[in-house]
Design a protein around this motif. Sequence first.
Motif, mmCIF file in Angstrom:
data_model
loop_
_atom_site.group_PDB
_atom_site.id
_atom_site.type_symbol
_atom_site.label_atom_id
_atom_site.label_comp_id
_atom_site.label_asym_id
_atom_site.label_seq_id
_atom_site.Cartn_x
_atom_site.Cartn_y
_atom_site.Cartn_z
ATOM 1 N N TYR A 193 0.836 -1.209 0.000
ATOM 2 C CA TYR A 193 0.000 0.000 0.000
ATOM 3 C C TYR A 193 0.873 1.262 0.000
ATOM 4 O O TYR A 193 0.703 2.138 -0.838
ATOM 5 N N GLY A 194 1.825 1.297 0.943
ATOM 6 C CA GLY A 194 2.707 2.465 1.026
ATOM 7 C C GLY A 194 3.784 2.451 -0.049
ATOM 8 O O GLY A 194 4.410 3.478 -0.319
ATOM 9 N N GLY A 195 4.007 1.296 -0.669
ATOM 10 C CA GLY A 195 5.032 1.159 -1.696
ATOM 11 C C GLY A 195 4.494 1.430 -3.092
ATOM 12 O O GLY A 195 4.135 2.566 -3.427
ATOM 13 N N ARG A 208 2.283 4.703 -7.426
ATOM 14 C CA ARG A 208 1.463 4.832 -8.633
ATOM 15 C C ARG A 208 0.538 6.044 -8.529
ATOM 16 O O ARG A 208 0.403 6.825 -9.475
ATOM 17 N N ILE A 209 -0.097 6.197 -7.365
ATOM 18 C CA ILE A 209 -1.027 7.316 -7.198
ATOM 19 C C ILE A 209 -0.283 8.647 -7.374
ATOM 20 O O ILE A 209 -0.761 9.549 -8.053
ATOM 21 N N LYS A 210 0.931 8.705 -6.794
ATOM 22 C CA LYS A 210 1.693 9.940 -6.910
ATOM 23 C C LYS A 210 2.077 10.186 -8.378
ATOM 24 O O LYS A 210 1.851 11.275 -8.903
ATOM 25 N N ALA A 211 2.626 9.173 -9.023
ATOM 26 C CA ALA A 211 3.088 9.350 -10.411
ATOM 27 C C ALA A 211 1.935 9.735 -11.332
ATOM 28 O O ALA A 211 2.083 10.596 -12.196
ATOM 29 N N GLY A 249 5.597 3.363 -10.321
ATOM 30 C CA GLY A 249 5.523 4.774 -9.970
ATOM 31 C C GLY A 249 6.700 5.566 -10.516
ATOM 32 O O GLY A 249 6.826 6.758 -10.260
ATOM 33 N N GLN A 250 7.573 4.907 -11.291
ATOM 34 C CA GLN A 250 8.673 5.644 -11.934
ATOM 35 C C GLN A 250 8.120 6.371 -13.157
ATOM 36 O O GLN A 250 7.126 5.943 -13.735
#
Lengths: 477, 252
Positions: free
Chosen positions: A29-31, A36-39, A262-263
């Motif tokens: 979840y935190g990984g 992904r949500i941030k990217a 998330g990259q």
Amino acid sequence: MKPETKNFNLKSKETLLDPQIQENLSGLYGGFHSARIKASSDTADWEELQIKGREIKKHVINHLDQYLELLESNVISSGGHVHFAETAEDATQYVVKLAKKKGVKTVVKSKSMLSEEMSLNEELIKHGIDPYETDLGEYIVQLAEETPYHIIAPAIHKSRQEVSKLFADKIGTNHTENIETLTSEARDQLRDKFIQADMGITGGNFLVAETGTLALVSNEGNGRMCTSMPPIHVAIVGMEKIIPSMEDLGTFLRLLIRSATGQWISSYVTMISGPRESTDIDGPEEFHLVIVDNGRSKMLADPHLREALYCLRCGACLNACPVYRKVGGHSYGWVYPGPIGAIVSPILTGLSDAKDLPFASSLCGACKEACPVKIDIPRMLLYLRNQLAEGKNYPDQRSVGFLERVASKFMSSLLSSNKAVGFFLKAANLIATIAPFVRKPFPPSWTKSRESPTLAKKTFVDQWVSLDLDGSLRKKH
Amino acid sequence: MSAKVSLFATCVLNNFYPDVAFSVVRVLSKLGVDVTVRQDQTCCGQPFFNSGHWNDSSKLMRKFVESYSGGKEDIVLPSGSCTSMVRNHYLEVCNEDDIGGIRDVSGRTFEFTEYITRELGISDLTPFQSTINKKINVTYHESCHLKRELGVSNEPIDLLRSLENVTLMDMDQPEVCCGFGGTFATKYPEISTAMGEEKVANIVKSGADIVTASDMSCLMHIDGLIARKNIPLKSMHISQVIEQSLNMECQK
């Protein structure tokens, strides 16, 4: 890989009781999930990109035959070989036969979930050929003689202590939990294999039809080594991985990589169009592309399931899924776990045996929300549930029990009449005067860990009617 | 002219939580809505739909549609999940003959907080709060179908924040499913419980005394877990939090 989808219940319960795996899974979840949500939220045109990606996939899947032909002719004209495999066995045979013909002893492999469908490593070993997984996670899984736990993070279930012990036992490294040392140890081991290898086998993230190009995404560089060092490169790719153009590749690399890790871009994106040309200083002498169906055309044929072929195998739905984060990858019993696996596995391996998978979801919708191409996974899970219960399109796969069907009929008929509901509640409350537990009607499967709610003495509707008659409701407000 | 609403209480509220349905009525009335209740209501059919028994579900779909079609009033359901069944899934279990009726009815069907914020246009409840009631610490669980199938996410939070006596406490992973999932809760009790226990841990960590949500089925699950473990937490439907904060119960 032999399907063990029947064991979902058993396997998931075991996993729930394993504190180490639970800890690793909760880290998703935190990984990956949060990354992904941030990217995606940092990408200004994310939603448009998703819609564009979905439209391209929809188009290409609806014209799959044309694009496959175009791809084939482009690969052949750049000097490569193309083989269409209807089944996993067919694909395996092609690879094994080629390896034997060329006298291959050592194979280096970069990550491929499709090779798990084919049980490729087992088959190569049977024929005296040594396959080496070169993706670090896959390498760990291979040493442990297991199967991948996650589409992009195959060894996510292993702690560093376990990996340390595994390396010490299998390749004789000194006990250390230092990740850098362990990685460097794997690198040393694999470097020799890359040099020795007579054949490199890879999967493929995308096949670009207009140029006949195979695109590979990786973070460890092993994909590039597998495709450039050995004299023969074999790529095994599912037929749904095709996209029309290089321009589309730009769209899909953005969607895939951001959703997977998330990259913004992975460390390596490798593009291969055929074998080494006379002017090239390196690269394989032969390039073989094996395009595999293995049941995918069943999804193509069913308009309710077709969009499952849009999947980029980014793993975002696994990371987003609160059920996957509890039961992990092996519970699902075949190559693809998590929400997308609960659709793909039943269709590719048999709905009846895999009947638990579509039901093993709270239908929370986190998968659909996470999907870079907006695949409506909950809708397909519901469709498969319906097929299992009422089976119009897959009548031979109907496997919801007789008792459940009768219970459903009874309850839905009861609920069709508010008088009947009122009567039942009155009866229950009457019985409850001598047997109070009747007012706590939930079954043992609920009450083993949770209190049952209490039946009201009078339904809301009945209370409303009596209030309404003497006008007292109006006094209430 | 005051807004007219017919309340569909849902089978969960009708049979287990009639008090919550009354809270919904009283809050809507306080906001100037004229509430009626049809006596022939039972269940929207979702449990059958989610279990794959679409033929059984369609019986209840037809009952719902016949019951409300042709009316002018809005239909309010205190559940995002049941509202989504009507709005998004009725079309999956119907024949062509049903489509007209479904469109008529589903266009007027709203979840409780969605109705207040989007239809009535009220996001700030301060004007309705005459005296400030006892301060309460509340944390809010986002029900999955309200958020992901109806796209209602900030609206209920805005309502709660506008209540002067309510301190809204942040919960970790508020949008993660509580593990109820209808029949999932009894088909896979161990998985469902594990998900619920994680949710309860996050509720406890928030420091709130009260957990609230838009769907009683989520709260029924959460409540079942906290009651079993004697955790000093109270669960209240969002209508109950609003009713209490608008200082209405003293008028009973």
